[in-house]
Enzyme design. Sequence first.
Site, PDB file in Angstrom:
ATOM      1  CB  SER A 190     -27.890 -72.604  23.937  1.00  0.00           C
ATOM      2  OG  SER A 190     -27.938 -72.851  25.324  1.00  0.00           O
ATOM      3  CE1 TYR A 203     -33.217 -74.897  23.218  1.00  0.00           C
ATOM      4  CE2 TYR A 203     -31.391 -75.110  24.768  1.00  0.00           C
ATOM      5  CZ  TYR A 203     -32.173 -74.332  23.922  1.00  0.00           C
ATOM      6  OH  TYR A 203     -31.899 -72.991  23.787  1.00  0.00           O
TER       7      TYR A 203
END
Length: 229
Positions: A190, A203
């Site tokens: 990501s 995360y």
Amino acid sequence: MSRDQYTFTNPVELYAGIQPQKQHMREPGLDADLTPKADLGEESYRGTGRLTGRKALITGGDSGIGAATAIAFAREGADVAISYLPEEEEDASRIAGILREAGATVATIPGDLRDPEYCRTLVAEAVAALGGLDILVNNGGKQVFQESLTDVTDEQFDDTFKTNVYAMFWITKAALPHLPAGSTIINTTSIQAYSPSDILVDYASTKSTINAFTKGLAQQLAPKGIRVN
């Protein structure tokens, strides 16, 4: 005029008329309950046989990126096994139906990626159902935002790392003995790995870990003819 990935369109205008309303669902949530529905390429993706004969395992294959990948792979000719949480059965069944309509052999294998035994069994069941394995997509993940680090519980931190990082390790390690030269391992990272949001500290940390794992493993497996990216 029908639209697919080869149709010339202006991407700025493609979804200009869509104004989705805010919606909150209890974790993990279902695509079936989304309004409007996510576009997974069900109507637009057209394959050209680029993966004919390949056998793929995709985690988180019931929705989002995982489901879109599964649809694309099946329409390119691959047989596909998808992993998902048991409570996401409704989404998984819909995606499995789309894959079968494309002519793919499909295996649906529910379970929790936080469980190492499930991760190992997942690989064994996928190999048995598909007759082998040569594509692994580690996509399943967990993301829960918190405004302050003090709101991130030990349980959330542990669950996020187990789902996003440990499962990738367990599954990849179990898959390696089955992957012939020419196989591919794809790990989903990501922008959070490079530009972390202040509300996604746990995360974002997992995504940086995935980057390092991927780069190191790519160097290890390249001499064996296995691509990792």
